[in-house]
Design a protein around this motif. Structure first.
Motif: not given
Length: 124
Positions: A1-19
């Motif tokens: 099984v291989q897992l490929q993750a993405c979606g990280g980054g820089l965001v200000q406090a209170g912001g949102s990200l989706r991995l």
């Protein structure tokens, strides 16, 4: 099984990200996918997980109410929607899979496969 993750980054406090994390390879009919995170100098800690067959979820207290884990069965992909981010959420986030189980564990040692990690940085 291989897992490929993405979606990280820089965001200000209170912001949102989706991995997101896509799984490929052979899995059993029942398994758990989840996310751990590790900040520099700290141990890796459980964040959230979801059972693939039923969609049951479990969260660490530190992210409950702010993060949402979900899955897309057709794409074999798990998502972590992170809202109201805080500087203390800064870490490398790892996607993981516990194969052949239907019960969520928060113990790192029980997970069989790990993705490469994606960095999330939350600035104050």
């Amino acid at each position: 099984v291989q897992l490929q993750a993405c979606g990280g980054g820089l965001v200000q406090a209170g912001g949102s990200l989706r991995l997101s994390c896509a799984a490929s390879g052979r899995t059993f009919s029942s398994y758990v996918m989840g996310w751990f995170r590790q900040d520099s100098g700290k141990e890796r800690e459980f964040v959230a997980a979801i059972t693939w067959s039923t969609g049951s979820t479990y969260y660490a207290d530190s992210v409950k109410g702010r993060f949402t884990i979900s899955r897309d069965n057709a794409k074999n992909t798990v998502y972590l929607q992170m809202n109201s981010l805080r500087p203390e959420d800064t870490a490398v986030y790892y996607c993981t899979l516990d194969n052949g189980v239907f019960r969520i564990s928060t113990r790192e040692a029980t997970y069989d496969y790990w993705g490469q990690g994606t960095l999330v940085t939350v600035s104050s």
